[in-house]
Design an enzyme around this catalytic site. Structure first.
Site, PDB file in Angstrom:
ATOM      1  N   VAL A 259      23.653   0.171   2.676  1.00 49.12           N
ATOM      2  CA  VAL A 259      23.838   1.361   2.998  1.00 49.12           C
ATOM      3  C   VAL A 259      24.984   1.675   1.717  1.00 49.12           C
ATOM      4  CG1 VAL A 259      23.628   3.698   3.526  1.00 49.12           C
ATOM      5  CG2 VAL A 259      22.225   2.252   4.873  1.00 49.12           C
TER       6      VAL A 259
ATOM      7  N   GLU B 216      20.129   8.293   5.143  1.00 48.64           N
ATOM      8  CA  GLU B 216      19.665   7.489   4.506  1.00 48.64           C
ATOM      9  C   GLU B 216      18.522   6.664   4.207  1.00 48.64           C
ATOM     10  OE1 GLU B 216      21.286   6.813   0.783  1.00 48.64           O
ATOM     11  OE2 GLU B 216      19.670   6.242   1.151  1.00 48.64           O
TER      12      GLU B 216
ATOM     13  N   LEU C 208      17.131   4.581   1.848  1.00 50.75           N
ATOM     14  CA  LEU C 208      16.772   3.451   1.422  1.00 50.75           C
ATOM     15  C   LEU C 208      16.204   2.568   2.012  1.00 50.75           C
ATOM     16  CD1 LEU C 208      18.768   1.310   1.548  1.00 50.75           C
ATOM     17  CD2 LEU C 208      20.630   2.518   0.737  1.00 50.75           C
TER      18      LEU C 208
ATOM     19  N   PHE D 256       1.616   1.686   4.002  1.00 48.75           N
ATOM     20  CA  PHE D 256       2.420   1.354   5.420  1.00 48.75           C
ATOM     21  C   PHE D 256       1.540   1.313   6.864  1.00 48.75           C
ATOM     22  CE2 PHE D 256       6.311   1.151   7.497  1.00 48.75           C
ATOM     23  CZ  PHE D 256       7.404   0.850   6.727  1.00 48.75           C
TER      24      PHE D 256
ATOM     25  N   GLY E 223       0.334  -6.989  10.375  1.00 44.70           N
ATOM     26  CA  GLY E 223       0.862  -8.070  10.508  1.00 44.70           C
ATOM     27  C   GLY E 223       2.021  -8.988  11.649  1.00 44.70           C
TER      28      GLY E 223
ATOM     29  N   GLY F 275      10.159  -5.024  11.973  1.00 48.72           N
ATOM     30  CA  GLY F 275      11.457  -6.278  12.010  1.00 48.72           C
ATOM     31  C   GLY F 275      12.172  -5.828  11.231  1.00 48.72           C
TER      32      GLY F 275
ATOM     33  N   CYS G   8      16.540  -0.973  11.173  1.00 50.70           N
ATOM     34  CA  CYS G   8      16.054  -0.248  11.335  1.00 50.70           C
ATOM     35  C   CYS G   8      15.139  -0.029  12.146  1.00 50.70           C
ATOM     36  CB  CYS G   8      15.862   0.806   9.977  1.00 50.70           C
ATOM     37  SG  CYS G   8      17.604   0.787   8.996  1.00 50.70           S
TER      38      CYS G   8
ATOM     39  N   LYS H  78      15.539  -0.647  15.720  1.00 45.98           N
ATOM     40  CA  LYS H  78      16.894  -0.419  16.989  1.00 45.98           C
ATOM     41  C   LYS H  78      16.714   1.031  16.824  1.00 45.98           C
ATOM     42  CE  LYS H  78      20.125   0.210  13.012  1.00 45.98           C
ATOM     43  NZ  LYS H  78      20.196   2.106  13.366  1.00 45.98           N
TER      44      LYS H  78
ATOM     45  N   LYS I 158      11.110  -9.107   5.701  1.00 45.27           N
ATOM     46  CA  LYS I 158      10.114  -8.839   4.722  1.00 45.27           C
ATOM     47  C   LYS I 158      10.604  -9.484   3.753  1.00 45.27           C
ATOM     48  CE  LYS I 158      12.135  -4.394   2.928  1.00 45.27           C
ATOM     49  NZ  LYS I 158      12.103  -3.446   2.513  1.00 45.27           N
TER      50      LYS I 158
HETATM   51  C1  UDX Z   1      13.151   0.946   6.751  1.00 45.13           C
HETATM   52  C2  UDX Z   1      12.645   2.272   6.419  1.00 45.13           C
HETATM   53  O1  UDX Z   1      11.752   1.696   5.197  1.00 45.13           O
HETATM   54  C3  UDX Z   1      13.812   3.199   5.163  1.00 45.13           C
HETATM   55  O2  UDX Z   1      13.292   4.653   4.798  1.00 45.13           O
HETATM   56  C4  UDX Z   1      15.115   3.226   6.250  1.00 45.13           C
HETATM   57  O3  UDX Z   1      15.805   3.961   5.664  1.00 45.13           O
HETATM   58  C5  UDX Z   1      15.446   1.702   7.405  1.00 45.13           C
HETATM   59  O4  UDX Z   1      14.466   1.139   7.481  1.00 45.13           O
HETATM   60  P1  UDX Z   1      13.944  -1.498   5.830  1.00 45.13           P
HETATM   61  O5  UDX Z   1      13.835  -1.633   7.142  1.00 45.13           O
HETATM   62  O6  UDX Z   1      14.288  -1.430   4.779  1.00 45.13           O
HETATM   63  O7  UDX Z   1      13.901   0.173   5.552  1.00 45.13           O
HETATM   64  O8  UDX Z   1      11.985  -1.827   5.683  1.00 45.13           O
HETATM   65  P2  UDX Z   1      10.167  -1.678   5.615  1.00 45.13           P
HETATM   66  O9  UDX Z   1      10.327  -1.740   4.198  1.00 45.13           O
HETATM   67  O10 UDX Z   1      10.516   0.024   6.311  1.00 45.13           O
HETATM   68  O11 UDX Z   1       9.227  -2.920   7.056  1.00 45.13           O
HETATM   69  C6  UDX Z   1      10.045  -2.933   7.778  1.00 45.13           C
HETATM   70  C7  UDX Z   1       9.509  -3.516   8.135  1.00 45.13           C
HETATM   71  O12 UDX Z   1       7.614  -3.014   8.935  1.00 45.13           O
HETATM   72  C8  UDX Z   1       9.289  -5.091   7.977  1.00 45.13           C
HETATM   73  O13 UDX Z   1       9.003  -5.882   8.984  1.00 45.13           O
HETATM   74  C9  UDX Z   1       8.453  -5.337   7.246  1.00 45.13           C
HETATM   75  O14 UDX Z   1       7.459  -6.416   7.388  1.00 45.13           O
HETATM   76  C10 UDX Z   1       6.442  -4.261   8.138  1.00 45.13           C
HETATM   77  N1  UDX Z   1       5.738  -3.173   7.695  1.00 45.13           N
HETATM   78  C11 UDX Z   1       5.732  -2.496   6.658  1.00 45.13           C
HETATM   79  C12 UDX Z   1       4.402  -4.341   8.224  1.00 45.13           C
HETATM   80  O15 UDX Z   1       4.344  -4.863   9.054  1.00 45.13           O
HETATM   81  N2  UDX Z   1       3.767  -3.176   7.912  1.00 45.13           N
HETATM   82  C13 UDX Z   1       3.626  -2.339   6.700  1.00 45.13           C
HETATM   83  O16 UDX Z   1       2.882  -1.924   6.184  1.00 45.13           O
HETATM   84  C14 UDX Z   1       5.291  -1.937   6.095  1.00 45.13           C
END
Ligand code: UDX
Length: 432
Positions: free
Chosen positions: A11, A152, A154, A250, A254, A258, A261, A264, A318
């Site tokens: 961030v 934030e 992102l 979303f 899977g 993880g 964010c 936690k 991811k």
């Molecule tokens: C997330 C939020 O999307 C973001 O808005 C916030 O600011 C921070 O946390 P991020 O941790 O980067 O972002 O990853 P994200 O794309 O949300 O994916 C999180 C996890 O969910 C990954 O392990 C991903 O593989 C999993 N996931 C996501 C799924 O298993 N299925 C989905 O459909 C989407």
């Protein structure tokens, strides 16, 4: 405008670089000398697409200043962002010790002019009030300061794009002067403005991440039903997602969510609920399904393999990141090692981070093909693009047994069946 970020993680660093790119003068304060040296030399430390280029460009332009020293940065800044970590404690509660420590240091370096201290770290409701109290306790009585919450949203892997094109810019504060300054700074950023109070801003962030986790756990739960009934999870969710009230985005099943964010923040929201006398059972169920998803995947591997050697493709939580925090790969590797498996791993970005945890207990391969040489099965845990159109015939030739456990449903079942693989995926009927 001159601004400061305290913290240079995903961030802090990304947002600092983006605001510097808009022409602002940006200080970034850290607390580890070696890391500040690396940043000064254009090394972003973390892997995030486009970040190195943006960092180098703005260092060259003289708009980014990395430092360990609060004095010059805070005195010069109109806005100071707190963007430090809030890792979970054993009981799931967010550890706010760094946030409070930083607030005290900021307070002690505030000079006379009006400064906004804006918190980007994800903190429980009420924390910004505590930060405000710390600022007032330690600041010079002549220094004028106001607190704001500016969460934030992102995502790692698309962090720069998300910062430039936010769905919403949330600004929570009771000070109009603080709100005006933050609106001014965020002018070049796309997205709807939500101007609100501190508590609402704090809760918006937790609610967003808990809702995202809900969608994923719901999709995973339905995948369990599909596996037991013969239904196909992709068809079910495609049909369900057509309903605009639900949406398909979303909701990909899977091996669980993880990252830094979602896990936690769900944990922290459970804890916040308990402290407020609210039963957080719904949120606890989301976590439970997330863990169950990983357990089911492991069980599939253990039940369907005769020989204990396996390749794992994808280690980061991811694609497009080297981040392995709460990644399913860590759980799987530990359990497979515990079951006596010999493991070859490959990931385009996260291998060095995994090496720090597992050392020489596992083998690190230079590419996906090397990883599958002579192994009896392959597990796919992260949907990196380079796995999607890989030469599966070559993979089959290299493997001892053509057996794939796909934790991200990246291949059409018909394709792998036609190539002669045994194939177990998520919520879809296995090819045996
Ligand atoms: C997330 C939020 O999307 C973001 O808005 C916030 O600011 C921070 O946390 P991020 O941790 O980067 O972002 O990853 P994200 O794309 O949300 O994916 C999180 C996890 O969910 C990954 O392990 C991903 O593989 C999993 N996931 C996501 C799924 O298993 N299925 C989905 O459909 C989407």
């Amino acid at each position: 405008m001159t601004i400061t970020f305290v913290g240079h993680g995903y961030v802090g660093l990304v947002t600092a670089c983006v605001f510097a790119d808009f022409g602002n003068d940006v200080f970034v304060i850290g607390h580890t000398p070696s890391k500040i040296d690396r940043l000064k030399n254009g090394d972003p430390i973390i892997y995030e697409p486009g970040l190195k280029e943006l960092l180098e460009k703005n260092l060259k332009a003289g708009r980014l200043h990395f430092t360990l020293d609060y004095k010059e940065a805070i005195a010069a800044s109109k806005i100071v962002f707190i963007a430090v970590g809030t890792p979970p404690k054993e009981n799931g509660e967010a550890d706010l010790s760094i946030v409070f420590e930083v607030a005290e240091k900021i307070a002690k370096n505030l000079k006379g002019d009006f400064t906004v201290v804006s918190c980007k770290s994800t903190v429980p409701v009420g924390t910004n009030k505590k930060i405000e109290a710390i600022l007032y306790q330690y600041k010079n009585p002549n220094a004028e300061v106001a607190i704001a919450s500016c969460p934030e949203f992102l995502r790692e892997g698309t962090a720069i794009y998300d910062t430039l094109n936010a769905d919403r810019v949330v600004i929570g504060s009771s000070s109009q002067k603080a709100i005006d300054l933050l609106i001014e700074l965020h002018k070049p950023i796309n997205g709807k403005r939500i101007i609100t109070d501190l508590a609402s801003a704090e809760l918006i962030k937790y609610t967003s991440n808990a809702m995202l986790a809900t969608k994923i756990s719901f999709a995973n739960l339905i995948s369990f039903y599909c596996e037991k009934t013969g239904a196909d999870v992709e068809t079910v969710l495609d049909a369900v997602g057509i309903d605009k009230r639900i949406g398909r985005i979303f909701m990909n099943p899977g091996v669980g969510y993880g990252g830094s964010c979602l896990p936690k923040d769900v944990m922290a929201l459970i804890n916040i609920g308990k402290n407020l006398g609210i039963d957080p059972g719904f949120l606890e169920a989301i976590e439970k399904v997330n863990l169950q998803t990983r357990k089911n995947f492991l069980a599939k591997i253990l039940e369907n393999t005769n020989e204990k050697n396996i390749a794992i493709w994808g280690l980061s939580f991811k694609p497009d990141t080297d981040d392995i925090r709460f990644a399913s790969s860590l759980y799987l590797i530990e359990k497979l090692l515990g079951n006596g498996f010999k493991i070859n791993v490959y990931d385009p970005a996260a291998m060095e981070n995994v090496r720090k945890t597992f050392g020489d207990k596992i083998n690190y391969s230079k590419d996906p093909y090397e990883a599958v040489k002579n192994v009896s099965s392959l597990a796919i845990l992260t949907e990196w693009n380079e796995f999607k159109q890989i030469d599966l015939l070559k993979v089959k030739r290299l493997m001892k047994c053509p057996l794939i456990f796909d934790g991200r449903n990246i291949y059409p079942t018909d394709t792998v069946k036609a190539l002669g693989f045994k194939y177990f995926s998520i919520g879809r009927q296995p090819v045996k």
